[in-house]
Design an enzyme around this catalytic site. Sequence first.
Site, PDB file in Angstrom:
ATOM      1  CG  HIS A  20      -1.885   1.095   1.321  1.00 39.12           C
ATOM      2  ND1 HIS A  20      -3.011   1.042   2.115  1.00 39.12           N
ATOM      3  CD2 HIS A  20      -1.929   2.318   0.736  1.00 39.12           C
ATOM      4  CE1 HIS A  20      -3.675   2.179   2.017  1.00 39.12           C
ATOM      5  NE2 HIS A  20      -3.032   2.980   1.193  1.00 39.12           N
ATOM      6  CG  HIS A  22      -1.279   6.441  -2.203  1.00 40.62           C
ATOM      7  ND1 HIS A  22      -2.457   6.314  -2.900  1.00 40.62           N
ATOM      8  CD2 HIS A  22      -1.517   5.930  -0.960  1.00 40.62           C
ATOM      9  CE1 HIS A  22      -3.375   5.773  -2.115  1.00 40.62           C
ATOM     10  NE2 HIS A  22      -2.836   5.523  -0.926  1.00 40.62           N
ATOM     11  CG  HIS A 200      -7.644   3.727   0.084  1.00 42.99           C
ATOM     12  ND1 HIS A 200      -7.001   3.219  -1.001  1.00 42.99           N
ATOM     13  CD2 HIS A 200      -6.709   4.440   0.775  1.00 42.99           C
ATOM     14  CE1 HIS A 200      -5.728   3.608  -0.980  1.00 42.99           C
ATOM     15  NE2 HIS A 200      -5.518   4.347   0.086  1.00 42.99           N
ATOM     16  CD  GLU A 203      -7.402   6.610   5.057  1.00 42.95           C
ATOM     17  OE1 GLU A 203      -7.942   6.665   3.932  1.00 42.95           O
ATOM     18  OE2 GLU A 203      -6.276   7.124   5.293  1.00 42.95           O
ATOM     19  CG  ASP A 282       0.093   8.967   1.021  1.00 47.64           C
ATOM     20  OD1 ASP A 282       0.142   8.992  -0.221  1.00 47.64           O
ATOM     21  OD2 ASP A 282      -0.918   8.590   1.649  1.00 47.64           O
TER      22      ASP A 282
END
Length: 340
Positions: A20, A22, A200, A203, A282
Amino acid sequence: MKKELDLSEFIKQLPKVELHLHIEGTFEPELMFKIAQKNKIKIKYKNVVDLKKAYNFSNLQEFLDVYYAGCKVLLNEEDFYDLTWEYLTKAKSQNIKHTEIMFDPQTHTQRGIKFDTVIKGIHQAMKDVEEELGISSKLIMSILRHLPEESAFETFKQSEPYKKWIDAIGLDSSEVGHPPSKFTNVFAHAKREGYLIVAHAGEEGPPEYVKEALNILKVDRIDHGNRSLENDKITTELVNRKMALTVCPLSNLKLKVVNNLKNHPLRSMLDKGIIATINSDDPAYFGGYLNENFIEIQKALNLTKDEIIRLVKNSINASFLDDIGKNKLLKLLQNHLDNY
Ligand code: HPA
Ligand code: ZN
Protein backbone atom coordinates in the site's frame (compact mmCIF):
# COMPACT_ATOMS: atom_id res chain seq x y z
CA MET A 1 23.57 -13.81 29.75
CA LYS A 2 21.76 -14.16 26.42
CA LYS A 3 21.86 -10.94 24.43
CA GLU A 4 18.39 -9.46 23.96
CA LEU A 5 17.24 -9.28 20.36
CA ASP A 6 17.22 -5.72 19.01
CA LEU A 7 13.86 -5.80 17.22
CA SER A 8 14.42 -2.51 15.37
CA GLU A 9 17.60 -3.89 13.83
CA PHE A 10 15.81 -7.18 13.16
CA ILE A 11 13.07 -5.29 11.27
CA LYS A 12 15.55 -3.27 9.22
CA GLN A 13 17.37 -6.35 8.03
CA LEU A 14 14.29 -8.43 7.21
CA PRO A 15 13.49 -8.85 3.52
CA LYS A 16 10.10 -7.15 3.16
CA VAL A 17 7.19 -6.49 0.80
CA GLU A 18 5.08 -3.34 0.52
CA LEU A 19 1.46 -3.45 -0.69
CA HIS A 20 0.00 0.00 0.00
CA LEU A 21 2.02 2.89 -1.36
CA HIS A 22 0.93 5.95 -3.34
CA ILE A 23 3.77 7.05 -5.58
CA GLU A 24 2.58 10.67 -5.29
CA GLY A 25 2.87 10.26 -1.53
CA THR A 26 6.59 9.54 -1.77
CA PHE A 27 7.27 13.04 -3.13
CA GLU A 28 9.94 14.34 -0.75
CA PRO A 29 10.06 18.15 -0.36
CA GLU A 30 13.66 18.31 -1.60
CA LEU A 31 12.74 16.64 -4.91
CA MET A 32 9.56 18.73 -5.12
CA PHE A 33 11.56 21.98 -4.95
CA LYS A 34 14.13 20.65 -7.44
CA ILE A 35 11.48 19.71 -10.01
CA ALA A 36 9.53 22.93 -9.40
CA GLN A 37 12.63 24.97 -10.13
CA LYS A 38 13.39 22.97 -13.27
CA ASN A 39 9.80 23.32 -14.52
CA LYS A 40 9.62 26.99 -13.46
CA ILE A 41 6.60 26.43 -11.24
CA LYS A 42 6.10 28.50 -8.12
CA ILE A 43 5.45 26.70 -4.82
CA LYS A 44 3.60 28.72 -2.20
CA TYR A 45 6.12 27.73 0.48
CA LYS A 46 9.48 29.53 0.74
CA ASN A 47 11.58 26.41 1.30
CA VAL A 48 11.63 22.79 2.47
CA VAL A 49 11.33 23.74 6.16
CA ASP A 50 8.34 25.96 5.45
CA LEU A 51 6.64 23.25 3.39
CA LYS A 52 7.19 20.62 6.06
CA LYS A 53 5.39 22.86 8.55
CA ALA A 54 2.23 22.31 6.48
CA TYR A 55 2.46 18.58 7.17
CA ASN A 56 0.19 18.82 10.17
CA PHE A 57 -3.12 17.23 9.41
CA SER A 58 -6.35 16.82 11.39
CA ASN A 59 -7.96 14.46 8.90
CA LEU A 60 -7.68 12.81 5.48
CA GLN A 61 -8.99 15.81 3.52
CA GLU A 62 -6.45 18.23 4.99
CA PHE A 63 -3.70 15.85 3.88
CA LEU A 64 -5.19 15.31 0.42
CA ASP A 65 -5.30 19.08 -0.22
CA VAL A 66 -1.54 19.33 0.41
CA TYR A 67 -0.81 16.08 -1.49
CA TYR A 68 -2.71 17.18 -4.63
CA ALA A 69 -1.09 20.64 -4.49
CA GLY A 70 2.37 19.04 -4.38
CA CYS A 71 1.61 17.04 -7.53
CA LYS A 72 1.22 20.23 -9.59
CA VAL A 73 4.96 20.50 -10.24
CA LEU A 74 5.05 17.10 -12.01
CA LEU A 75 4.87 17.81 -15.74
CA ASN A 76 7.17 15.57 -17.77
CA GLU A 77 7.82 11.87 -18.14
CA GLU A 78 11.21 12.40 -16.52
CA ASP A 79 9.56 13.92 -13.42
CA PHE A 80 7.46 10.77 -12.91
CA TYR A 81 10.56 8.69 -13.57
CA ASP A 82 12.58 10.57 -10.94
CA LEU A 83 9.77 10.36 -8.39
CA THR A 84 9.47 6.59 -8.85
CA TRP A 85 13.23 6.03 -8.99
CA GLU A 86 13.69 7.89 -5.71
CA TYR A 87 11.07 5.78 -3.92
CA LEU A 88 12.46 2.53 -5.29
CA THR A 89 16.03 3.33 -4.25
CA LYS A 90 14.71 4.15 -0.79
CA ALA A 91 12.88 0.80 -0.86
CA LYS A 92 16.18 -0.88 -1.72
CA SER A 93 17.87 0.74 1.30
CA GLN A 94 15.08 -0.66 3.50
CA ASN A 95 15.42 -4.23 2.20
CA ILE A 96 12.10 -4.19 0.36
CA LYS A 97 12.17 -6.97 -2.24
CA HIS A 98 8.79 -6.42 -3.86
CA THR A 99 6.41 -3.46 -3.89
CA GLU A 100 2.95 -2.76 -5.33
CA ILE A 101 2.69 0.89 -6.28
CA MET A 102 -0.51 2.93 -6.67
CA PHE A 103 -0.74 5.95 -8.92
CA ASP A 104 -3.61 8.42 -9.35
CA PRO A 105 -3.83 9.23 -13.09
CA GLN A 106 -6.74 11.66 -12.65
CA THR A 107 -4.65 13.87 -10.34
CA HIS A 108 -2.50 14.58 -13.37
CA THR A 109 -4.89 14.29 -16.35
CA GLN A 110 -7.26 16.77 -14.64
CA ARG A 111 -4.53 19.40 -14.89
CA GLY A 112 -3.71 18.67 -18.51
CA ILE A 113 -0.92 16.11 -18.20
CA LYS A 114 -1.28 13.19 -20.59
CA PHE A 115 -1.97 9.73 -19.15
CA ASP A 116 0.86 8.46 -21.38
CA THR A 117 3.39 10.84 -19.78
CA VAL A 118 2.52 9.66 -16.27
CA ILE A 119 2.54 5.92 -16.87
CA LYS A 120 5.58 5.88 -19.15
CA GLY A 121 7.74 7.64 -16.54
CA ILE A 122 6.58 5.40 -13.69
CA HIS A 123 6.84 2.19 -15.71
CA GLN A 124 10.35 2.92 -17.00
CA ALA A 125 11.67 3.51 -13.47
CA MET A 126 10.02 0.28 -12.26
CA LYS A 127 11.65 -1.62 -15.11
CA ASP A 128 15.10 -0.06 -14.62
CA VAL A 129 15.04 -0.73 -10.87
CA GLU A 130 14.03 -4.35 -11.39
CA GLU A 131 17.00 -4.82 -13.73
CA GLU A 132 19.56 -2.76 -11.79
CA LEU A 133 18.54 -3.19 -8.15
CA GLY A 134 16.56 -6.43 -8.23
CA ILE A 135 13.33 -5.08 -6.72
CA SER A 136 10.19 -6.38 -8.40
CA SER A 137 7.07 -4.24 -8.53
CA LYS A 138 3.47 -4.16 -9.70
CA LEU A 139 1.35 -1.18 -10.66
CA ILE A 140 -2.13 -0.35 -9.34
CA MET A 141 -4.15 2.31 -11.15
CA SER A 142 -6.19 4.08 -8.52
CA ILE A 143 -9.50 5.83 -9.16
CA LEU A 144 -10.24 9.11 -7.36
CA ARG A 145 -13.52 8.56 -5.56
CA HIS A 146 -14.38 12.28 -5.17
CA LEU A 147 -14.78 12.45 -8.98
CA PRO A 148 -17.77 10.99 -10.87
CA GLU A 149 -17.81 7.46 -12.23
CA GLU A 150 -17.70 8.82 -15.82
CA SER A 151 -14.26 10.24 -15.12
CA ALA A 152 -13.11 6.79 -13.99
CA PHE A 153 -14.42 5.30 -17.26
CA GLU A 154 -12.53 7.97 -19.21
CA THR A 155 -9.36 7.02 -17.34
CA PHE A 156 -9.94 3.39 -18.25
CA LYS A 157 -10.15 4.37 -21.89
CA GLN A 158 -6.83 6.23 -21.64
CA SER A 159 -5.24 3.23 -19.94
CA GLU A 160 -6.18 0.72 -22.65
CA PRO A 161 -2.88 0.87 -24.59
CA TYR A 162 -1.00 0.18 -21.33
CA LYS A 163 -3.06 -2.75 -20.10
CA LYS A 164 -0.02 -5.01 -19.81
CA TRP A 165 1.67 -2.56 -17.44
CA ILE A 166 -1.26 -2.38 -14.99
CA ASP A 167 -1.92 -5.24 -12.57
CA ALA A 168 -4.79 -3.98 -10.45
CA ILE A 169 -7.34 -1.19 -10.07
CA GLY A 170 -7.75 0.70 -6.79
CA LEU A 171 -10.01 3.33 -5.20
CA ASP A 172 -8.67 6.20 -3.11
CA SER A 173 -9.09 9.88 -2.09
CA SER A 174 -11.86 11.41 0.11
CA GLU A 175 -13.76 8.46 1.54
CA VAL A 176 -16.76 9.74 3.48
CA GLY A 177 -19.68 10.51 1.14
CA HIS A 178 -18.11 8.50 -1.69
CA PRO A 179 -18.97 4.86 -0.97
CA PRO A 180 -17.60 2.01 -3.09
CA SER A 181 -21.11 1.52 -4.57
CA LYS A 182 -20.65 4.83 -6.43
CA PHE A 183 -18.23 2.88 -8.66
CA THR A 184 -20.20 -0.35 -9.19
CA ASN A 185 -20.12 -0.18 -12.99
CA VAL A 186 -16.50 0.77 -13.50
CA PHE A 187 -15.23 -1.95 -11.15
CA ALA A 188 -17.50 -4.53 -12.83
CA HIS A 189 -15.81 -3.47 -16.08
CA ALA A 190 -12.36 -3.78 -14.46
CA LYS A 191 -13.21 -7.27 -13.24
CA ARG A 192 -14.41 -8.33 -16.71
CA GLU A 193 -11.14 -7.01 -18.12
CA GLY A 194 -9.27 -9.34 -15.77
CA TYR A 195 -7.79 -6.81 -13.34
CA LEU A 196 -7.29 -7.51 -9.66
CA ILE A 197 -9.17 -5.10 -7.40
CA VAL A 198 -8.29 -3.16 -4.27
CA ALA A 199 -10.12 -0.32 -2.51
CA HIS A 200 -9.50 2.01 0.41
CA ALA A 201 -12.32 1.30 2.83
CA GLY A 202 -12.89 1.83 6.54
CA GLU A 203 -10.09 4.39 6.90
CA GLU A 204 -12.50 7.21 7.82
CA GLY A 205 -15.61 5.65 6.30
CA PRO A 206 -17.98 3.31 8.18
CA PRO A 207 -17.78 -0.53 8.21
CA GLU A 208 -20.58 -0.61 5.60
CA TYR A 209 -18.06 0.75 3.07
CA VAL A 210 -15.87 -2.30 3.74
CA LYS A 211 -18.91 -4.51 3.15
CA GLU A 212 -19.57 -2.75 -0.16
CA ALA A 213 -15.94 -3.10 -1.20
CA LEU A 214 -16.16 -6.84 -0.51
CA ASN A 215 -19.55 -7.58 -2.01
CA ILE A 216 -20.02 -4.96 -4.73
CA LEU A 217 -16.48 -4.20 -5.96
CA LYS A 218 -15.35 -7.77 -5.17
CA VAL A 219 -11.94 -6.66 -3.95
CA ASP A 220 -8.87 -8.87 -3.63
CA ARG A 221 -7.51 -6.73 -0.75
CA ILE A 222 -8.81 -3.94 1.45
CA ASP A 223 -6.63 -0.86 1.90
CA HIS A 224 -6.70 0.22 5.59
CA GLY A 225 -9.94 -1.42 6.77
CA ASN A 226 -9.47 -0.20 10.36
CA ARG A 227 -13.14 0.48 11.01
CA SER A 228 -14.15 -3.07 9.98
CA LEU A 229 -13.60 -4.01 13.61
CA GLU A 230 -16.60 -1.94 14.69
CA ASN A 231 -18.82 -4.61 13.13
CA ASP A 232 -18.52 -8.24 14.25
CA LYS A 233 -20.19 -9.65 11.14
CA ILE A 234 -17.78 -7.85 8.82
CA THR A 235 -14.83 -8.88 10.99
CA THR A 236 -15.91 -12.54 10.74
CA GLU A 237 -16.39 -12.12 7.00
CA LEU A 238 -12.80 -10.84 6.61
CA VAL A 239 -11.46 -13.80 8.59
CA ASN A 240 -13.54 -16.37 6.71
CA ARG A 241 -12.59 -14.97 3.32
CA LYS A 242 -8.89 -14.70 4.33
CA MET A 243 -9.08 -11.12 3.10
CA ALA A 244 -5.87 -9.16 3.61
CA LEU A 245 -5.88 -5.62 5.00
CA THR A 246 -3.07 -3.23 4.08
CA VAL A 247 -2.60 -1.40 7.37
CA CYS A 248 -0.63 1.88 7.54
CA PRO A 249 0.21 2.78 11.16
CA LEU A 250 1.99 6.14 10.73
CA SER A 251 -0.63 7.29 8.21
CA ASN A 252 -3.36 6.45 10.73
CA LEU A 253 -1.55 8.42 13.41
CA LYS A 254 -0.86 11.47 11.21
CA LEU A 255 -4.44 11.62 9.87
CA LYS A 256 -5.93 11.10 13.34
CA VAL A 257 -7.58 7.80 12.43
CA VAL A 258 -6.03 6.71 15.75
CA ASN A 259 -5.07 9.09 18.57
CA ASN A 260 -2.12 6.99 19.70
CA LEU A 261 -0.36 3.98 18.16
CA LYS A 262 -0.94 2.17 21.44
CA ASN A 263 -4.65 2.19 20.53
CA HIS A 264 -4.08 0.99 16.99
CA PRO A 265 -6.49 -1.81 15.93
CA LEU A 266 -3.61 -3.95 14.56
CA ARG A 267 -3.38 -5.82 17.89
CA SER A 268 -7.04 -6.68 17.69
CA MET A 269 -6.76 -7.63 14.00
CA LEU A 270 -3.99 -10.10 14.79
CA ASP A 271 -5.85 -11.52 17.78
CA LYS A 272 -8.98 -12.06 15.69
CA GLY A 273 -7.07 -13.82 12.91
CA ILE A 274 -7.35 -11.12 10.26
CA ILE A 275 -4.58 -11.15 7.64
CA ALA A 276 -2.97 -7.78 8.36
CA THR A 277 0.06 -6.33 6.57
CA ILE A 278 2.21 -3.26 7.35
CA ASN A 279 2.69 -0.46 4.81
CA SER A 280 3.73 3.18 4.55
CA ASP A 281 0.90 4.75 2.41
CA ASP A 282 2.38 8.25 1.81
CA PRO A 283 5.77 8.08 3.51
CA ALA A 284 7.03 11.54 2.51
CA TYR A 285 4.08 13.09 4.35
CA PHE A 286 3.62 10.75 7.31
CA GLY A 287 7.11 10.68 8.80
CA GLY A 288 8.39 7.27 7.82
CA TYR A 289 8.89 4.57 5.22
CA LEU A 290 8.19 0.88 5.73
CA ASN A 291 10.87 0.22 8.36
CA GLU A 292 9.71 3.15 10.48
CA ASN A 293 6.12 1.91 10.29
CA PHE A 294 7.17 -1.53 11.51
CA ILE A 295 9.44 -0.13 14.23
CA GLU A 296 6.90 2.33 15.64
CA ILE A 297 4.02 -0.14 15.69
CA GLN A 298 6.25 -2.85 17.18
CA LYS A 299 7.15 -0.54 20.06
CA ALA A 300 3.59 0.70 20.59
CA LEU A 301 1.97 -2.75 20.61
CA ASN A 302 4.92 -4.72 21.92
CA LEU A 303 4.87 -6.97 18.87
CA THR A 304 7.00 -10.06 19.18
CA LYS A 305 9.57 -11.29 16.69
CA ASP A 306 7.11 -14.00 15.60
CA GLU A 307 4.37 -11.45 15.04
CA ILE A 308 6.69 -9.37 12.87
CA ILE A 309 7.56 -12.44 10.81
CA ARG A 310 3.87 -13.24 10.52
CA LEU A 311 3.17 -9.73 9.20
CA VAL A 312 5.89 -10.07 6.55
CA LYS A 313 4.64 -13.50 5.51
CA ASN A 314 1.13 -12.06 5.25
CA SER A 315 2.45 -9.41 2.84
CA ILE A 316 4.17 -11.99 0.67
CA ASN A 317 1.06 -14.20 0.55
CA ALA A 318 -1.31 -11.26 -0.07
CA SER A 319 0.84 -9.82 -2.86
CA PHE A 320 -0.17 -10.06 -6.50
CA LEU A 321 2.88 -12.17 -7.34
CA ASP A 322 2.20 -15.61 -8.78
CA ASP A 323 2.91 -18.71 -6.67
CA ILE A 324 6.46 -19.00 -8.02
CA GLY A 325 7.20 -15.40 -7.03
CA LYS A 326 5.64 -15.84 -3.59
CA ASN A 327 7.55 -19.05 -2.91
CA LYS A 328 10.81 -17.41 -3.95
CA LEU A 329 10.26 -14.64 -1.40
CA LEU A 330 9.10 -17.05 1.33
CA LYS A 331 12.29 -19.03 0.79
CA LEU A 332 14.44 -15.91 0.83
CA LEU A 333 12.79 -14.91 4.12
CA GLN A 334 13.31 -18.36 5.63
CA ASN A 335 16.94 -18.36 4.56
CA HIS A 336 17.43 -14.97 6.16
CA LEU A 337 15.82 -16.13 9.41
CA ASP A 338 17.89 -19.34 9.48
CA ASN A 339 21.07 -17.30 9.25
CA TYR A 340 20.08 -14.38 11.47
N1 HPA B 1 -6.37 7.63 1.77
C1 HPA B 1 -7.12 7.92 0.70
N2 HPA B 1 -6.63 8.41 -0.40
C2 HPA B 1 -5.31 8.60 -0.47
C3 HPA B 1 -4.49 8.32 0.59
C4 HPA B 1 -5.05 7.79 1.77
O1 HPA B 1 -4.38 7.50 2.79
N3 HPA B 1 -3.23 8.63 0.19
C5 HPA B 1 -3.31 9.07 -1.08
N4 HPA B 1 -4.57 9.06 -1.48
ZN1 ZN C 1 -3.61 4.90 0.84
